[in-house]
Structures are given as structure tokens and as C-alpha cells.
Design an enzyme around this catalytic site. Structure first.
Site, PDB file in Angstrom:
ATOM      1  N   LYS A  25      35.063  -6.580  -2.015  1.00 47.61           N
ATOM      2  CA  LYS A  25      35.261  -5.918  -0.600  1.00 47.61           C
ATOM      3  C   LYS A  25      34.004  -6.497   0.287  1.00 47.61           C
ATOM      4  CE  LYS A  25      34.715  -2.054  -2.363  1.00 47.61           C
ATOM      5  NZ  LYS A  25      34.266  -2.192  -3.789  1.00 47.61           N
ATOM      6  N   ARG A 100      36.283   7.014  -0.578  1.00 49.72           N
ATOM      7  CA  ARG A 100      36.162   6.954  -2.130  1.00 49.72           C
ATOM      8  C   ARG A 100      36.568   7.963  -2.722  1.00 49.72           C
ATOM      9  NH1 ARG A 100      31.706   2.769  -2.579  1.00 49.72           N
ATOM     10  NH2 ARG A 100      31.499   2.431  -4.669  1.00 49.72           N
ATOM     11  N   ARG A 139      26.249 -10.851  -9.698  1.00 51.48           N
ATOM     12  CA  ARG A 139      25.861 -10.791  -8.369  1.00 51.48           C
ATOM     13  C   ARG A 139      24.481 -10.829  -8.176  1.00 51.48           C
ATOM     14  NH1 ARG A 139      28.574  -6.115  -5.126  1.00 51.48           N
ATOM     15  NH2 ARG A 139      27.608  -5.085  -6.928  1.00 51.48           N
ATOM     16  N   ARG A 172      20.821  -5.853  -7.727  1.00 53.67           N
ATOM     17  CA  ARG A 172      20.897  -4.518  -7.331  1.00 53.67           C
ATOM     18  C   ARG A 172      20.774  -3.622  -8.767  1.00 53.67           C
ATOM     19  NH1 ARG A 172      26.578  -3.160  -4.009  1.00 53.67           N
ATOM     20  NH2 ARG A 172      26.761  -1.943  -5.532  1.00 53.67           N
ATOM     21  N   ARG A 183      30.125   3.173 -13.043  1.00 58.06           N
ATOM     22  CA  ARG A 183      30.899   2.976 -11.710  1.00 58.06           C
ATOM     23  C   ARG A 183      32.480   2.814 -11.804  1.00 58.06           C
ATOM     24  NH1 ARG A 183      27.429  -1.682  -9.843  1.00 58.06           N
ATOM     25  NH2 ARG A 183      28.908  -1.748  -8.049  1.00 58.06           N
TER      26      ARG A 183
HETATM   27  P1  AP5 Z   1      31.202  -8.211  -3.627  1.00 58.16           P
HETATM   28  O1  AP5 Z   1      31.898  -8.662  -2.588  1.00 58.16           O
HETATM   29  O2  AP5 Z   1      29.817  -7.740  -3.672  1.00 58.16           O
HETATM   30  O3  AP5 Z   1      32.040  -6.815  -4.379  1.00 58.16           O
HETATM   31  P2  AP5 Z   1      32.375  -5.344  -3.832  1.00 58.16           P
HETATM   32  O4  AP5 Z   1      33.766  -5.084  -3.911  1.00 58.16           O
HETATM   33  O5  AP5 Z   1      31.562  -5.235  -2.419  1.00 58.16           O
HETATM   34  O6  AP5 Z   1      31.476  -4.623  -4.854  1.00 58.16           O
HETATM   35  P3  AP5 Z   1      30.348  -3.496  -4.707  1.00 58.16           P
HETATM   36  O7  AP5 Z   1      29.722  -3.300  -6.131  1.00 58.16           O
HETATM   37  O8  AP5 Z   1      29.430  -3.727  -3.662  1.00 58.16           O
HETATM   38  O9  AP5 Z   1      31.305  -2.117  -4.740  1.00 58.16           O
HETATM   39  P4  AP5 Z   1      30.774  -0.890  -4.879  1.00 58.16           P
HETATM   40  O10 AP5 Z   1      32.106  -0.197  -4.123  1.00 58.16           O
HETATM   41  O11 AP5 Z   1      30.572  -0.455  -6.425  1.00 58.16           O
HETATM   42  O12 AP5 Z   1      29.326  -0.966  -4.432  1.00 58.16           O
HETATM   43  P5  AP5 Z   1      28.810   0.133  -3.180  1.00 58.16           P
HETATM   44  O13 AP5 Z   1      27.783  -0.549  -2.428  1.00 58.16           O
HETATM   45  O14 AP5 Z   1      29.924   0.475  -2.117  1.00 58.16           O
HETATM   46  O15 AP5 Z   1      31.339  -9.330  -4.850  1.00 58.16           O
HETATM   47  C1  AP5 Z   1      30.813  -8.743  -6.197  1.00 58.16           C
HETATM   48  C2  AP5 Z   1      30.589 -10.312  -6.814  1.00 58.16           C
HETATM   49  O16 AP5 Z   1      31.927 -10.951  -7.141  1.00 58.16           O
HETATM   50  C3  AP5 Z   1      29.516 -11.090  -5.989  1.00 58.16           C
HETATM   51  O17 AP5 Z   1      28.794 -11.794  -6.769  1.00 58.16           O
HETATM   52  C4  AP5 Z   1      30.575 -12.164  -5.277  1.00 58.16           C
HETATM   53  O18 AP5 Z   1      29.909 -13.230  -4.974  1.00 58.16           O
HETATM   54  C5  AP5 Z   1      31.690 -12.231  -6.320  1.00 58.16           C
HETATM   55  N1  AP5 Z   1      33.025 -12.379  -5.680  1.00 58.16           N
HETATM   56  C6  AP5 Z   1      33.474 -11.918  -4.649  1.00 58.16           C
HETATM   57  N2  AP5 Z   1      34.642 -12.182  -4.529  1.00 58.16           N
HETATM   58  C7  AP5 Z   1      34.962 -13.222  -5.558  1.00 58.16           C
HETATM   59  C8  AP5 Z   1      36.084 -13.903  -6.029  1.00 58.16           C
HETATM   60  N3  AP5 Z   1      37.368 -13.942  -5.047  1.00 58.16           N
HETATM   61  N4  AP5 Z   1      36.083 -14.801  -7.051  1.00 58.16           N
HETATM   62  C9  AP5 Z   1      35.065 -14.755  -7.827  1.00 58.16           C
HETATM   63  N5  AP5 Z   1      33.998 -13.931  -7.223  1.00 58.16           N
HETATM   64  C10 AP5 Z   1      33.835 -13.429  -6.328  1.00 58.16           C
HETATM   65  O19 AP5 Z   1      28.389   1.365  -3.637  1.00 58.16           O
HETATM   66  C11 AP5 Z   1      27.402   1.532  -4.416  1.00 58.16           C
HETATM   67  C12 AP5 Z   1      26.934   2.904  -4.761  1.00 58.16           C
HETATM   68  O20 AP5 Z   1      26.565   3.757  -3.686  1.00 58.16           O
HETATM   69  C13 AP5 Z   1      27.966   3.878  -5.460  1.00 58.16           C
HETATM   70  O21 AP5 Z   1      28.033   3.923  -6.637  1.00 58.16           O
HETATM   71  C14 AP5 Z   1      27.781   5.261  -4.806  1.00 58.16           C
HETATM   72  O22 AP5 Z   1      26.784   6.039  -5.714  1.00 58.16           O
HETATM   73  C15 AP5 Z   1      27.397   5.165  -3.453  1.00 58.16           C
HETATM   74  N6  AP5 Z   1      28.205   5.139  -2.601  1.00 58.16           N
HETATM   75  C16 AP5 Z   1      28.721   4.257  -1.708  1.00 58.16           C
HETATM   76  N7  AP5 Z   1      29.838   4.645  -1.018  1.00 58.16           N
HETATM   77  C17 AP5 Z   1      30.124   5.803  -1.129  1.00 58.16           C
HETATM   78  C18 AP5 Z   1      30.992   6.890  -0.749  1.00 58.16           C
HETATM   79  N8  AP5 Z   1      32.045   6.477   0.226  1.00 58.16           N
HETATM   80  N9  AP5 Z   1      31.044   8.093  -1.213  1.00 58.16           N
HETATM   81  C19 AP5 Z   1      30.059   8.146  -2.289  1.00 58.16           C
HETATM   82  N10 AP5 Z   1      29.017   7.311  -2.664  1.00 58.16           N
HETATM   83  C20 AP5 Z   1      29.150   6.361  -2.305  1.00 58.16           C
END
Ligand code: AP5
Length: 233
Positions: A25, A100, A139, A172, A183
Site C-alpha cells: 500500500k 481499518r 523492509r 520498523r 498484525r
Molecule cells: P509496503 O509498501 O511498505 O507495504 P504496506 O502495505 O504499506 O505495509 P505496512 O506494513 O506499512 O502496512 P500496515 O498496514 O501494517 O502498517 P501501517 O504503517 O499502516 O511494502 C512492504 C515491503 O514489501 C517493502 O519492503 C516493499 O519494498 C516490498 N514490496 C512492496 N510491493 C512489492 C511487490 N509488488 N513485490 C515485492 N515486494 C514489494 O500501521 C502500523 C500500525 O499503526 C498498525 O499496526 C496500528 O497499530 C497503527 N495504525 C495505523 N493505521 C491505523 C488505523 N487506521 N487504525 C488503527 N491503528 C492504526
């Protein structure tokens, strides 16, 4: 006769990137936001910024994030509502990691309706769990510009340093294997339901997130181009 002046085509839409942790994402949201000149709103990045600055919200959020759990809806909703009310969101925005939970999605609907936005466009990235684990453990993120790398599949030219600005690449805190498992479980329990919520409204488009990043980007680009060509009424 000269061609009539046409307004600049724009997205003018709330776009939601939906998918499990590691689905890509953030990687795709950065590209799409740049392409369309609209902000990329990652609730994870916003919360990590609060944690880094030691704000009251950051102190509260940290305990949930460190364990791989969701931060309470009311805290996240307030943060998002404030952010999307800012002037730079007037032509549309990409939401990454929000909503979410069902209450977050319903509240977002109410906010968008109140602000006279049309219904959002939802792009859903599907990726299998073995691949998610590999992506999350591999990552690394630039401390300066936020550029995302993967030590297995898309490593930087110089280990530990960002290709763009030489910034330090960091892992991270929640990308440790035990937190990743939580997660992914939280996603299944609280977020997966949103796929059907949006699919039932006819506003969700599926993307094969297993494809190479450039192929995924091309597909996303097609979807967004079609949204520009067919604006919501
Ligand atoms: P990346 O693009 O970073 O993946 P992502 O989907 O953004 O993954 P996240 O881990 O950031 O999502 P998340 O939803 O868990 O975290 P968030 O920060 O929102 O890609 C990942 C890896 O894959 C990278 O190394 C990339 O290079 C590689 N890659 C990408 N595309 C690829 C492809 N096509 N092929 C191969 N490799 C690829 O949330 C973190 C925490 O914040 C949550 O756990 C929660 O505690 C809190 N939080 C955030 N939002 C909320 C909310 N709305 N409500 C409540 N708590 C929240």
C-alpha cells in the site's frame, strides 16, 4: 476555431488503498500520489511521527503499535478528519492504512458525505501470507525521505543507505516476526471485513499485489486514470 479551454483533469476523489500489512500500500500510494499531485495520507506514518515527537497521542498510540494492535478508533478518526480538512486535500487524497475497522469506514463515509465528496474509490491489494512475511521482515525505510526498500527484492545500491538522499535505512519496530504475526491476525479479525463492505457498494477494484512493483503500479495507474475519466456524480 480554437479549442475550448478544458479544466485540468484531476482525481477529485478520496482513494483508499486497502490490504494486509506488507501488501504494498505504502509503496504504491507514494507513486500514485506523486503522479496525481495529491497527498499520500498514511495513518501509520502519522502515528509514527506522533510517537517520534513524543506527543500525547504518540504516547498513547505507541503501546498499541508496539504490540501490533490497532490504535483506538476515536484517536485515529480525529487525526484523519483534521488532516483531510487541510487545503492540500481539496483535489483528492490517497488513504493508506485507513480505514481499518468497520466503525472507521462508516465514520469516513459520514465525513466524506458532509464535505460533499463522492463515494471513495477503493483499491484492494491481494497478497498471500508467505509473501507478506518475506516483505515485512525484509523492509527497510529511509529515515530522511521515507523511501521504502526490501533487502531481498529491492535492495539499495549501498547497504543501509537510501539511493535518493543517502539517509540511514531503518527497520520498523513492528516488523519483528512476533509482532508481524499479531498484525496479520488483527487484519483478519478487524480489517478484512472492509473488502466486502466496499465490494457490496460497487466501489472496490481488486489488484494482484503479488505482481512486480512496476506491474502493480501500472495497474493502479489504469484504475486511477479510469477514475479521472469517469468522475463520480
Ligand atoms: P509496503 O509498501 O511498505 O507495504 P504496506 O502495505 O504499506 O505495509 P505496512 O506494513 O506499512 O502496512 P500496515 O498496514 O501494517 O502498517 P501501517 O504503517 O499502516 O511494502 C512492504 C515491503 O514489501 C517493502 O519492503 C516493499 O519494498 C516490498 N514490496 C512492496 N510491493 C512489492 C511487490 N509488488 N513485490 C515485492 N515486494 C514489494 O500501521 C502500523 C500500525 O499503526 C498498525 O499496526 C496500528 O497499530 C497503527 N495504525 C495505523 N493505521 C491505523 C488505523 N487506521 N487504525 C488503527 N491503528 C492504526
Amino acid at each position: 476555431m480554437p479549442n475550448p479551454v478544458r479544466p485540468t483533469a484531476g482525481l477529485h476523489r478520496a482513494v483508499i488503498f486497502l490490504g494486509p500489512p506488507g501488501a504494498g500500500k505504502g509503496t504504491q500510494a507514494k507513486l500514485a500520489a506523486k503522479e496525481h499531485g495529491i497527498p499520500h495520507l498514511s495513518t501509520g506514518d502519522m502515528l509514527r511521527d506522533h510517537v517520534a515527537r513524543g506527543t500525547a497521542l504518540g504516547k498513547l498510540a505507541k503501546q498499541y503499535m508496539d504490540g501490533g494492535n490497532l490504535v483506538p478508533d476515536d484517536l485515529v478518526l480525529q487525526m484523519v478528519e483534521e488532516r483531510i480538512s487541510q487545503a492540500d486535500c481539496a483535489n483528492g487524497f490517497v488513504l493508506d492504512g485507513f480505514p481499518r475497522t468497520l466503525p472507521q469506514a462508516e465514520k469516513l463515509d459520514a465525513i466524506l458525505q458532509r464535505k460533499a465528496w463522492g463515494r471513495p474509490l477503493v483499491v484492494h491489494f491481494a497478497v498471500d501470507s508467505a509473501q507478506l512475511l518475506r516483505r515485512l521482515t525484509g523492509r527497510r525505510t529511509c529515515k530522511v525521505g521515507g523511501e521504502i526498500y526490501n533487502i531481498y527484492d529491492s535492495p539499495p545500491k549501498v547497504a543501509g543507505r537510501c539511493d535518493n538522499d543517502g539517509g540511514e535505512l531503518i527497520q520498523r519496530a513492528d516488523d519483528r516476526e512476533e509482532v508481524i504475526a499479531e498484525r496479520l491476525a488483527v487484519y483478519e479479525k478487524q480489517t478484512r471485513v472492509l473488502i466486502e463492505y466496499y465490494r457490496a457498494q460497487g466501489i472496490l477494484v481488486d489488484v494482484n499485489g503479488m505482481a512486480k512493483p512496476a506491474e502493480v503500479a501500472e495497474r493502479v495507474q489504469q484504475i486511477l486514470a479510469s477514475a479521472v475519466a469517469n468522475p463520480v456524480k
